[in-house]
Design a protein around this motif. Sequence first.
Motif: not given
Length: 85
Positions: A7-12, A49-54, A76-78
Amino acid sequence: MRVSIYIENTKVDLFKDETIDLKSSVQDVNDISKNTTDYTKTFKVPATSNNNRLFKHYYDASIDNTCDARTKVDARLELDGIVFR
C-alpha cells in the motif's frame, strides 16, 4: 504461491499461516478484455508496528486523521514477486 500486498509502496505484514485465496475469471472467452472478475475472500492482517503505522492506528477511534476506509489509495498485489494487480 507467495502473496505480497503493498500500500503506497509499503509492504503490509501478513500472517505466515494464513492463506489468501484469489479468484480470477473471464466471463466471455471471445473478448477477454471484457467481463473479467477478480475477487478474494476476507483475510486479516496482524497488528504489527509496521501495519499500525501504515493504517494510522485504525483500531483507535480516539486518534484524529486515521486511515479512512472509504477512500482509495495506491496499492499493488504481487504473486511470487510478479505484479498481479
